[in-house]
Design a protein around this motif. Structure first.
Motif, PDB file in Angstrom:
ATOM      1  N   ARG A   1       0.820  -1.204   0.000  1.00  0.00           N
ATOM      2  CA  ARG A   1       0.000   0.000   0.000  1.00  0.00           C
ATOM      3  C   ARG A   1       0.858   1.261   0.000  1.00  0.00           C
ATOM      4  O   ARG A   1       2.030   1.238   0.375  1.00  0.00           O
ATOM      5  CB  ARG A   1      -0.911   0.027   1.244  1.00  0.00           C
ATOM      6  CG  ARG A   1      -1.895  -1.121   1.331  1.00  0.00           C
ATOM      7  CD  ARG A   1      -2.713  -1.070   2.611  1.00  0.00           C
ATOM      8  NE  ARG A   1      -3.672  -2.177   2.678  1.00  0.00           N
ATOM      9  CZ  ARG A   1      -4.904  -2.127   2.199  1.00  0.00           C
ATOM     10  NH1 ARG A   1      -5.343  -1.001   1.626  1.00  0.00           N
ATOM     11  NH2 ARG A   1      -5.710  -3.167   2.293  1.00  0.00           N
ATOM     12  N   PHE A   2       0.221   2.366  -0.400  1.00  0.00           N
ATOM     13  CA  PHE A   2       0.854   3.671  -0.258  1.00  0.00           C
ATOM     14  C   PHE A   2       0.946   4.025   1.224  1.00  0.00           C
ATOM     15  O   PHE A   2      -0.041   3.925   1.958  1.00  0.00           O
ATOM     16  CB  PHE A   2       0.062   4.738  -1.000  1.00  0.00           C
ATOM     17  CG  PHE A   2       0.287   4.763  -2.486  1.00  0.00           C
ATOM     18  CD1 PHE A   2       1.362   5.466  -3.019  1.00  0.00           C
ATOM     19  CD2 PHE A   2      -0.562   4.079  -3.337  1.00  0.00           C
ATOM     20  CE1 PHE A   2       1.576   5.485  -4.390  1.00  0.00           C
ATOM     21  CE2 PHE A   2      -0.361   4.094  -4.710  1.00  0.00           C
ATOM     22  CZ  PHE A   2       0.733   4.799  -5.240  1.00  0.00           C
ATOM     23  N   GLY A   3       2.139   4.470   1.637  1.00  0.00           N
ATOM     24  CA  GLY A   3       2.328   4.905   3.015  1.00  0.00           C
ATOM     25  C   GLY A   3       2.133   6.394   3.213  1.00  0.00           C
ATOM     26  O   GLY A   3       2.263   6.902   4.330  1.00  0.00           O
ATOM     27  N   ALA A   4       1.822   7.085   2.116  1.00  0.00           N
ATOM     28  CA  ALA A   4       1.547   8.521   2.158  1.00  0.00           C
ATOM     29  C   ALA A   4       0.821   8.881   0.855  1.00  0.00           C
ATOM     30  O   ALA A   4       0.921   8.154  -0.134  1.00  0.00           O
ATOM     31  CB  ALA A   4       2.845   9.321   2.289  1.00  0.00           C
ATOM     32  N   PRO A   5       0.074   9.979   0.838  1.00  0.00           N
ATOM     33  CA  PRO A   5      -0.590  10.378  -0.409  1.00  0.00           C
ATOM     34  C   PRO A   5       0.431  10.627  -1.519  1.00  0.00           C
ATOM     35  O   PRO A   5       1.548  11.099  -1.263  1.00  0.00           O
ATOM     36  CB  PRO A   5      -1.315  11.674  -0.018  1.00  0.00           C
ATOM     37  CG  PRO A   5      -1.449  11.615   1.465  1.00  0.00           C
ATOM     38  CD  PRO A   5      -0.232  10.888   1.953  1.00  0.00           C
TER      39      PRO A   5
ATOM     40  N   LYS B   1      -2.772  11.298  -7.367  1.00  0.00           N
ATOM     41  CA  LYS B   1      -4.174  10.891  -7.264  1.00  0.00           C
ATOM     42  C   LYS B   1      -4.377   9.727  -6.297  1.00  0.00           C
ATOM     43  O   LYS B   1      -5.520   9.302  -6.059  1.00  0.00           O
ATOM     44  CB  LYS B   1      -4.706  10.515  -8.643  1.00  0.00           C
ATOM     45  CG  LYS B   1      -4.037   9.285  -9.261  1.00  0.00           C
ATOM     46  CD  LYS B   1      -4.599   9.000 -10.648  1.00  0.00           C
ATOM     47  CE  LYS B   1      -3.947   7.765 -11.263  1.00  0.00           C
ATOM     48  NZ  LYS B   1      -4.451   7.481 -12.628  1.00  0.00           N
ATOM     49  N   HIS B   2      -3.304   9.184  -5.749  1.00  0.00           N
ATOM     50  CA  HIS B   2      -3.386   8.002  -4.880  1.00  0.00           C
ATOM     51  C   HIS B   2      -3.411   8.437  -3.418  1.00  0.00           C
ATOM     52  O   HIS B   2      -2.537   9.192  -2.961  1.00  0.00           O
ATOM     53  CB  HIS B   2      -2.205   7.072  -5.142  1.00  0.00           C
ATOM     54  CG  HIS B   2      -2.107   6.638  -6.574  1.00  0.00           C
ATOM     55  ND1 HIS B   2      -2.988   5.753  -7.136  1.00  0.00           N
ATOM     56  CD2 HIS B   2      -1.228   6.976  -7.560  1.00  0.00           C
ATOM     57  CE1 HIS B   2      -2.678   5.555  -8.412  1.00  0.00           C
ATOM     58  NE2 HIS B   2      -1.614   6.287  -8.690  1.00  0.00           N
ATOM     59  N   HIS B   3      -4.375   7.917  -2.682  1.00  0.00           N
ATOM     60  CA  HIS B   3      -4.532   8.350  -1.297  1.00  0.00           C
ATOM     61  C   HIS B   3      -3.720   7.489  -0.335  1.00  0.00           C
ATOM     62  O   HIS B   3      -3.280   6.376  -0.673  1.00  0.00           O
ATOM     63  CB  HIS B   3      -6.015   8.347  -0.897  1.00  0.00           C
ATOM     64  CG  HIS B   3      -6.668   6.997  -1.010  1.00  0.00           C
ATOM     65  ND1 HIS B   3      -6.523   6.005  -0.068  1.00  0.00           N
ATOM     66  CD2 HIS B   3      -7.499   6.490  -1.968  1.00  0.00           C
ATOM     67  CE1 HIS B   3      -7.223   4.943  -0.435  1.00  0.00           C
ATOM     68  NE2 HIS B   3      -7.818   5.202  -1.579  1.00  0.00           N
ATOM     69  N   ASP B   4      -3.511   7.985   0.838  1.00  0.00           N
ATOM     70  CA  ASP B   4      -2.786   7.261   1.889  1.00  0.00           C
ATOM     71  C   ASP B   4      -3.476   5.933   2.195  1.00  0.00           C
ATOM     72  O   ASP B   4      -4.700   5.873   2.362  1.00  0.00           O
ATOM     73  CB  ASP B   4      -2.756   8.122   3.162  1.00  0.00           C
ATOM     74  CG  ASP B   4      -2.147   7.393   4.345  1.00  0.00           C
ATOM     75  OD1 ASP B   4      -0.989   6.972   4.237  1.00  0.00           O
ATOM     76  OD2 ASP B   4      -2.858   7.218   5.364  1.00  0.00           O
TER      77      ASP B   4
ATOM     78  N   PRO C   1       8.129   7.801   1.816  1.00  0.00           N
ATOM     79  CA  PRO C   1       9.354   8.557   1.581  1.00  0.00           C
ATOM     80  C   PRO C   1      10.597   7.914   2.216  1.00  0.00           C
ATOM     81  O   PRO C   1      10.750   7.893   3.432  1.00  0.00           O
ATOM     82  CB  PRO C   1       9.066   9.917   2.232  1.00  0.00           C
ATOM     83  CG  PRO C   1       7.577  10.017   2.286  1.00  0.00           C
ATOM     84  CD  PRO C   1       7.100   8.618   2.498  1.00  0.00           C
ATOM     85  N   GLY C   2      11.462   7.354   1.376  1.00  0.00           N
ATOM     86  CA  GLY C   2      12.775   6.885   1.791  1.00  0.00           C
ATOM     87  C   GLY C   2      12.808   5.728   2.762  1.00  0.00           C
ATOM     88  O   GLY C   2      13.838   5.486   3.411  1.00  0.00           O
ATOM     89  N   ALA C   3      11.713   4.976   2.871  1.00  0.00           N
ATOM     90  CA  ALA C   3      11.662   3.876   3.840  1.00  0.00           C
ATOM     91  C   ALA C   3      10.503   2.964   3.468  1.00  0.00           C
ATOM     92  O   ALA C   3       9.772   3.203   2.502  1.00  0.00           O
ATOM     93  CB  ALA C   3      11.499   4.406   5.261  1.00  0.00           C
TER      94      ALA C   3
ATOM     95  N   ASP D   1       4.215  11.876  -6.752  1.00  0.00           N
ATOM     96  CA  ASP D   1       3.219  11.679  -7.806  1.00  0.00           C
ATOM     97  C   ASP D   1       3.571  10.416  -8.594  1.00  0.00           C
ATOM     98  O   ASP D   1       4.052  10.476  -9.718  1.00  0.00           O
ATOM     99  CB  ASP D   1       3.167  12.894  -8.729  1.00  0.00           C
ATOM    100  CG  ASP D   1       1.971  12.853  -9.684  1.00  0.00           C
ATOM    101  OD1 ASP D   1       1.121  11.951  -9.533  1.00  0.00           O
ATOM    102  OD2 ASP D   1       1.901  13.708 -10.582  1.00  0.00           O
ATOM    103  N   VAL D   2       3.335   9.263  -7.984  1.00  0.00           N
ATOM    104  CA  VAL D   2       3.662   7.984  -8.615  1.00  0.00           C
ATOM    105  C   VAL D   2       2.747   7.767  -9.813  1.00  0.00           C
ATOM    106  O   VAL D   2       1.519   7.846  -9.699  1.00  0.00           O
ATOM    107  CB  VAL D   2       3.520   6.827  -7.611  1.00  0.00           C
ATOM    108  CG1 VAL D   2       3.769   5.489  -8.305  1.00  0.00           C
ATOM    109  CG2 VAL D   2       4.507   7.003  -6.455  1.00  0.00           C
ATOM    110  N   SER D   3       3.348   7.455 -10.964  1.00  0.00           N
ATOM    111  CA  SER D   3       2.579   7.281 -12.197  1.00  0.00           C
ATOM    112  C   SER D   3       1.986   5.881 -12.281  1.00  0.00           C
ATOM    113  O   SER D   3       2.448   4.940 -11.631  1.00  0.00           O
ATOM    114  CB  SER D   3       3.474   7.526 -13.408  1.00  0.00           C
ATOM    115  OG  SER D   3       4.470   6.526 -13.498  1.00  0.00           O
ATOM    116  N   ASP D   4       0.962   5.743 -13.128  1.00  0.00           N
ATOM    117  CA  ASP D   4       0.373   4.432 -13.382  1.00  0.00           C
ATOM    118  C   ASP D   4       1.404   3.488 -13.995  1.00  0.00           C
ATOM    119  O   ASP D   4       1.403   2.281 -13.701  1.00  0.00           O
ATOM    120  CB  ASP D   4      -0.828   4.561 -14.315  1.00  0.00           C
ATOM    121  CG  ASP D   4      -2.009   5.264 -13.660  1.00  0.00           C
ATOM    122  OD1 ASP D   4      -2.029   5.337 -12.422  1.00  0.00           O
ATOM    123  OD2 ASP D   4      -2.891   5.741 -14.396  1.00  0.00           O
TER     124      ASP D   4
END
Length: 425
Positions: free
Chosen positions: A85-89, A92-95, A220-222, A383-386
């Motif tokens: 999962r994303f660990g931060a927003p 367009k992708h939420h936390d 971020p970085g981890a 801003d991670v791309s698809d």
């Protein structure tokens, strides 16, 4: 003493697995353990598909016994290794948004308490072949075998020695020498803030779905990893940042590191901050591994296996599986040695078969385990791309499939074939 006697130095998970394998193949052995009892430190250990298969090959009943000890993901998610999962927003992708489910059937992320697994292995190996308070300080070899010299001034003799005494291996030091750069494990430039959290507390904080299923959060970085243990009563949590400055401390664990953890993860999202809020004041564990590998895992009648041979960072959850593969393959080879009149040529051939099959694979797993820290921590940006998500998903399957689904029985057959070919020369 029997004509053929195997000394196993180190009574941890790897050493006792070798002992069980030898016992099932009617090979005499003695386990020499430095502590006063069989004890494993730490909480959960991951059992992947290859580790489970290796256990079954070591002893057909081990697989079912381990299943009974293990904690698995929530019903319907048993084959999931981790939800990522994303660990931060990010754009367009939420936390907390799900990136992918990494599947590893038939085990998923099976976890077992280290000491519970060790006690199971000890029971199956049999305490009658164990010698405690035997801290190895020196080895010597001659044409009849290996002599082990212990700190209590006693000695023992065996035909061969299987060194499974872990990352601090005294056998590795005795074989390579204290000045050899391959002897000591070095700091990996990273570590983890670790804590064990009650499942009920974590579920109340982030919700039952994420708390009850193994998770990796990328930020971020981890990266952050957590998975259920103790039959789902608790969750093992690790926050993994880089700490690239040199590690000068003798101890590898620093207690009371909450302030440092909050600093390292300040820019992460709300979900990870909620997890931090229930972690108390965690310790920081500095990871070490053997950054330099020996030219050979064998010296005469001594063979290094497990972490004594190839310690590795835990970023693929692969260390235990490699140790179990080692244990199975070396036992199969030793079963081909003449037990009444073992000769050096047979032992040499067996060890060469082991090294030919196991060294390259375990070295690759160790190398990719180190690289995985970059992979996990390098995914996130604002801003991670698809396209990056699609690439990450493809890479995830590629990075783990070859580890989980190798033909372990085939490894043993290949090693035995090499042994037989050498004996025909």
């Amino acid at each position: 003493m029997p004509s053929f006697e195997v000394a196993i130095v180190g009574g941890g998970l790897c050493g006792l697995s070798v002992a069980i394998a030898l016992k099932n193949r009617s090979i005499p052995f003695t386990v020499y353990e430095a502590r006063s009892s069989f004890t494993e430190l730490g909480h959960g250990i991951n059992i992947g598909p290859n580790a489970l298969e290796a256990f079954r090959l070591i002893d057909s009943s081990l697989g079912e016994a381990i299943y009974k000890l293990c904690t698995r993901n929530a019903p319907g998610k048993e084959d999931v290794w981790f939800q990522i999962r994303f660990g931060a927003p990010s754009g367009k992708h939420h936390d907390g948004e799900l990136i992918m489910e990494l599947m590893s059937p038939p085990t998923g992320n099976m976890t077992v308490i280290r000491n519970e697994l060790l006690q199971l292995l000890a029971e199956m190996a049999g305490l009658e072949r164990a010698r405690f308070n035997k801290k190895l300080v020196e080895l010597s070899q001659d044409s009849s075998g290996v002599t082990l010299h212990f700190a209590d001034s006693t000695q023992a003799h065996a035909t061969v020695l299987i060194a499974s005494d872990g990352i601090h291996s005294a056998a590795r030091r005795a074989v390579l020498g204290a000045s050899n750069p391959a002897t000591e494990a070095l700091y990996s430039g990273m570590g983890a803030y670790r804590a064990v959290v009650p499942m009920s507390v974590l579920s109340s904080s982030i919700g039952h779905e994420q708390a009850r299923t193994s998770q990796i959060y990328l930020g971020p970085g981890a990266y952050v990893i957590m998975y259920p243990i103790e039959r789902g009563k608790k969750v093992n949590v690790g926050f993994w940042p880089w700490r690239r400055e040199p590690w000068h401390l003798r101890e590898w664990t620093l207690p009371g590191q909450r302030i440092e953890m909050e600093r390292d993860f300040a820019k992460w999202g709300a979900t990870v901050h909620k997890i931090m809020n229930v972690m108390g004041d965690p310790s920081f564990f500095a990871t070490h591994h053997h950054t330099v590998q020996p030219e050979s895992l064998v010296e005469g009648r001594v063979c290094l296996i497990g972490d004594a041979a190839h310690s590795m960072p835990p970023h693929q959850g692969a260390g235990a599986g490699q140790a179990m593969e080692d244990a199975y393959v070396i036992a199969e080879l030793l079963s081909k040695v003449d037990r009444q009149k073992p000769i050096q040529r047979q032992i040499d051939a067996a060890f060469k078969g082991y090294e030919a099959v196991r060294k390259q694979r375990s070295a690759k797993v160790a190398e990719t385990s180190q690289e995985a820290m970059d992979w996990w921590t390098g995914f996130y940006n604002e801003d991670v791309s698809d396209e990056k998500i699609e690439q990450f998903t493809r890479e995830a399957d590629e990075k783990f499939r070859w580890i989980w689904h190798d033909d372990i029985a085939g490894q043993a057959r290949s090693a035995i074939k090499i042994m037989e070919q050498l004996l025909e020369l």
